[in-house]
Write an enzyme that holds these catalytic residues in place. Structure first.
Site, PDB file in Angstrom:
ATOM      1  N   ASP A 478      -4.123   3.669  -8.393  1.00  0.00           N
ATOM      2  CA  ASP A 478      -3.586   4.674  -7.479  1.00  0.00           C
ATOM      3  C   ASP A 478      -4.672   5.179  -6.536  1.00  0.00           C
ATOM      4  O   ASP A 478      -5.875   4.955  -6.755  1.00  0.00           O
ATOM      5  CB  ASP A 478      -3.020   5.834  -8.315  1.00  0.00           C
ATOM      6  CG  ASP A 478      -1.935   6.615  -7.607  1.00  0.00           C
ATOM      7  OD1 ASP A 478      -1.753   6.428  -6.390  1.00  0.00           O
ATOM      8  OD2 ASP A 478      -1.269   7.426  -8.284  1.00  0.00           O
ATOM      9  N   ASP A 548       6.748   6.536  -3.470  1.00  0.00           N
ATOM     10  CA  ASP A 548       7.032   7.531  -4.507  1.00  0.00           C
ATOM     11  C   ASP A 548       8.486   7.951  -4.487  1.00  0.00           C
ATOM     12  O   ASP A 548       8.965   8.612  -5.401  1.00  0.00           O
ATOM     13  CB  ASP A 548       6.173   8.786  -4.274  1.00  0.00           C
ATOM     14  CG  ASP A 548       4.848   8.699  -5.012  1.00  0.00           C
ATOM     15  OD1 ASP A 548       4.672   7.758  -5.809  1.00  0.00           O
ATOM     16  OD2 ASP A 548       3.991   9.578  -4.789  1.00  0.00           O
TER      17      ASP A 548
HETATM   18  C1  DGJ Z   1       1.114   8.994  -7.110  1.00  0.00           C
HETATM   19  C2  DGJ Z   1       1.864   7.761  -7.514  1.00  0.00           C
HETATM   20  O1  DGJ Z   1       2.505   7.200  -6.417  1.00  0.00           O
HETATM   21  C3  DGJ Z   1       2.840   8.119  -8.619  1.00  0.00           C
HETATM   22  O2  DGJ Z   1       3.611   7.007  -8.947  1.00  0.00           O
HETATM   23  C4  DGJ Z   1       2.074   8.617  -9.797  1.00  0.00           C
HETATM   24  O3  DGJ Z   1       1.275   7.591 -10.330  1.00  0.00           O
HETATM   25  C5  DGJ Z   1       1.212   9.796  -9.390  1.00  0.00           C
HETATM   26  N1  DGJ Z   1       0.411   9.509  -8.249  1.00  0.00           N
HETATM   27  C6  DGJ Z   1       0.314  10.224 -10.527  1.00  0.00           C
HETATM   28  O4  DGJ Z   1      -0.542  11.194 -10.167  1.00  0.00           O
END
Ligand code: DGJ
Length: 749
Positions: A478, A548
């Site tokens: 991430d 997301d």
């Molecule tokens: C952003 C990501 O896109 C999410 O899927 C998740 O992993 C969060 N960060 C966790 O902090």
């Protein structure tokens, strides 16, 4: 022979399957563009394709008024003599001059495609798949050399370009701009397509008619960004998904980029693409060399969809690498939307046990397992397990998940550091920063200085340690904030504008070392969802978290837009709970599944809170996906109805197997219509001679009927008050399976 040439006239003709790209050495020794488009037969001389003319108010060389660079199509133009358009490069010399004159020295033709040092790039598996032409140029006055690299694949419609500079002198020069490629088109009758958006609505498709001046997209954020993807296309106004001319430009890079089209006063169009020259410069000392990332230029005269298929096939087979490239991707369950930071071992195991019952193959532990991370304010950089949450340690948890018969995956955010962390207390100097200026914060965190190899080494050691001590078979990588106060304490003051590019090289270096040491691990890239969903990442991580936003209806636009360039196997797509956490929308489990099937499929919800009914349905979905996943992940993809057209109420797409014996169609409706008109879906990519069974239909259809007469959709609307919401109400959807009659039926339900 895909590279044809006239060695006397110094003309080069790159011929792909259906595309020609032709350039030559001009009378001043620089390179001129002759043609880019539908394949041409080869001939001895193409110089008539560029006619010289004299125009009023132009600047030209003294001896020849018709030789004005402003009027000539060029290959890699500079600024400062007689061309006033945006240049491909600019180099500042020690005497302050920014004028260069790179003239032809030699060419080299190599089989296959050389690697790009420290950068992601498309590749060949066999040398005879492609040929690469290297054109060496030199600016004798400065002792700088420029090499333009062109690869043409025999059986594809792509030309891959990059450039590199070498300082053969002793003095230091400063590269102020070094694009990867520049192409001059003879007219401006085009529409520019781009993929733009924001967090949670990434890569929406936008179109605009070219007008005089510069139209551009860029990133200044340190990543390719969710605002604009490093891609643009030029299509003729009449071009549709399935007919007409289109040119694509896709940059294999994950940092600050710029992509633009300049329409000049003679209605010609210049496309330039590469590292963003804004806030960039690079000191090139004697003996040093600077390599740009590559641009993949694709062409089709059969519409947008064919251009996308060209990118899909190249990127999934000659950009992605490793054992996961061609492997079926596991159905995963990610605990993020299920628990966020609030979990312990027991809770995770309960979720994993239930998930296993439904057929999930990979359990992914997301953010919150390390340091003291009970919220997003702390602990990034402290890659040690939180013993309050997991008192028995990570290896024990992994073993228990493995004992259930599932793979285990783990989340990292390797490039980040929290101010509230042990690592920051020890190494405040390891942060991207500008001395004397305060830090701007993004999601409460700072960015590690990946220009510093000591930092990259440290993170490598921590990650490698964790990947060694437990059987971790998947990593979600991430990256959750953009860069500010861009600077590095370890670089000299005159190299500070090198930070964004050096940072990305550090990210690539870490990825490369990890995949080399742990080749069996499936990496999924992520950046607050899809803020770094680009071809550069695909070289290391064969799949990426698309967004997301897990709402099925929002995902229609996101996945549709993403499919312009990126294959389905690269798009992480999960079913999440309702009301959806991002937009609060309630959709059926069926529709959520029907959308997520077209990607690397998974779930992101608390299965322990689902009813038996829902769990049954989930099991059914997973069984069905597994049966069809090779086709869904690796089939040939066709877009049928666009969420960006006609009010966006309907979306449809389909995948077809290589042998055309099987296909799966997804059809989605946003809002129900009262007493709607009769609807027919015109399918694509089928074998017109093949007879197909279609799930839900008693009749059989031949491929030509489905493609020309279409599949008539039942409206499910009879005016009565009965009938399920799933059938025809708001957010309804259908998945149809087409099976060749000799293959047996493949009904979904
Ligand atoms: C952003 C990501 O896109 C999410 O899927 C998740 O992993 C969060 N960060 C966790 O902090």
């Amino acid at each position: 022979m895909p590279v044809l040439m006239n060695k006397d006239l110094l003309q080069f003709h790159l011929q792909g399957q259906n595309v020609s790209y032709i350039f030559h050495v001009m009378e001043n020794g620089q390179l001129g563009q002759l043609y880019f488009g539908k394949k041409l037969r080869d001939r001895a001389d193409f110089s008539h394709l560029s006619k010289r003319e004299t125009r009023v108010a132009s600047s030209y060389i003294e001896e020849d008024p018709s030789f004005s660079l402003d009027l000539i199509k060029q290959e890699y133009p500079g600024y400062g003599t007689s061309d006033y358009r945006e240049p491909a490069f600019q180099i500042q010399q020690p005497d302050g001059s920014r004028i260069s004159n790179f003239t032809y020295r030699s060419f080299e033709l190599v089989k296959g495609k050389p690697e790009l040092p420290s950068l992601p790039a498309t590749y060949v598996e066999k040398e005879d798949e492609a040929e690469t032409l290297l054109i060496h140029l030199e600016d004798a006055y400065t002792n700088l050399a420029l090499t333009l690299m062109y690869t043409v694949y025999h059986n594809r419609d792509v030309i891959v370009r990059s450039s590199s500079f070498k300082n053969n002198g002793d003095l230091t020069h400063e590269i102020k701009r070094a694009h990867s490629a520049s192409v001059d088109f003879p007219d401006a009758d085009y529409e520019m397509l781009q993929l733009s958006g924001s967090w949670s609505r990434e890569r929406h498709l936008h179109e605009r008619r070219l007008t005089p001046g510069v139209q551009s997209i860029q990133s200044t954020r340190g990543t390719s960004s969710s605002q604009h993807n490093p891609f643009l296309a030029l299509k003729r106004p009449e071009t549709t998904e399935h007919s007409g001319e289109i040119y694509g430009f896709s940059l294999v890079y994950s940092g600050n980029f710029s992509a633009q089209v300049e329409v000049d006063h003679y209605h010609t169009s210049r496309v330039t693409m590469g590292i963003n020259p804004f806030d960039f410069s690079w000191k090139l000392k004697g003996g040093e060399h600077f390599q740009t990332p590559e641009v993949v230029m694709a062409y089709s005269h059969n519409g947008i969809n064919e251009l996308s298929r060209t990118y899909h096939e190249l990127y999934r087979s000659r950009l992605s690498r490793g054992v996961w490239r061609d492997a079926e991707r596991p159905v995963l369950l990610n605990n993020w939307e299920a628990t966020y930071f609030d979990f312990d071992e027991e809770k995770l195991l309960n979720i994993a046990r239930k998930a296993k019952e439904t057929g999930v193959e990979l359990f992914v532990l997301d953010d919150g397992w390390f340091g003291k991370r009970n919220d997003d304010k702390t602990s990034l950089g402290d890659w040690f397990v939180d013993s309050a949450k997991l008192p028995n340690g990570l290896p024990t948890l992994v073993r228990q998940i493995n004992d259930l018969g599932m793979m285990f995956g783990l989340w990292f955010e390797p490039e980040m550091i929290s101010k509230e962390s042990e690592l920051y207390r020890r190494h405040p100097e390891w942060v991207i920063q500008v001395p004397g200026r305060s830090h701007s914060i993004g999601r409460h965190q700072l960015i590690l200085d990946f220009t510093n190899s000591e930092v990259v080494d440290y993170i490598y050691e921590r990650m490698a340690g964790l990947l060694t001590e437990s059987n971790i078979e998947y990593v979600k990588w991430d990256m959750n904030r953009y860069m500010t106060e861009v600077g590095s304490l370890q670089l000299h003051s005159d190299q500070q504008a090198e930070v964004p590019h050096r940072y990305i090289l550090g990210v690539y270096d870490l990825y490369e070392r990890l995949i080399a040491t742990f080749p069996h691990v499936l990496f999924e890239s992520c950046a607050s969802g899809g803020a770094r969903f680009d071809p550069g990442m695909l070289y290391y991580a064969p799949q990426g978290w698309t967004s997301d936003d897990t709402d099925a209806i929002e995902r229609l636009s996101i996945q549709y837009g993403t499919s312009m360039v990126y294959p389905l196997s690269s798009m992480g797509a999960h079913v999440s709970a309702v009301p959806n956490h991002q937009v609060k929308r309630i959709t059926t489990l069926e529709t959520r599944g029907n959308v997520a099937y077209f990607g690397a499929f998974g779930y992101e919800l608390d299965v322990t809170k689902m009813s038996d009914n829902e769990l049954n349905q989930m099991k059914h979905q997973i069984d069905w996906y597994k049966e069809n996943r090779t086709l869904l992940q690796y089939g040939t993809f066709f877009r049928l109805l666009s969420p960006f057209q006609n009010g966006g109420n309907e979306t449809s797409w389909m995948v077809v197997s290589k042998d055309q014996k099987k296909a799966i169609v997804g059809y989605y409706q946003v809002l129900a219509e009262p007493n709607p008109g009769f609807k027919r879906l015109l399918l694509h990519g089928l074998d017109k001679e093949q007879e197909y069974c279609v799930s839900g239909y008693k009749e059989t259809f031949f491929g030509d009927e489905l493609m020309s007469a279409g599949l008539q959709l039942s409206s499910g609307y009879d005016g009565s008050q009965t009938g399920g919401l799933e059938e025809s109400g708001d957010y309804s959807s259908h998945v149809f399976v087409l099976t060749g009659v000799d293959q047996g039926r493949g009904d979904k339900s």
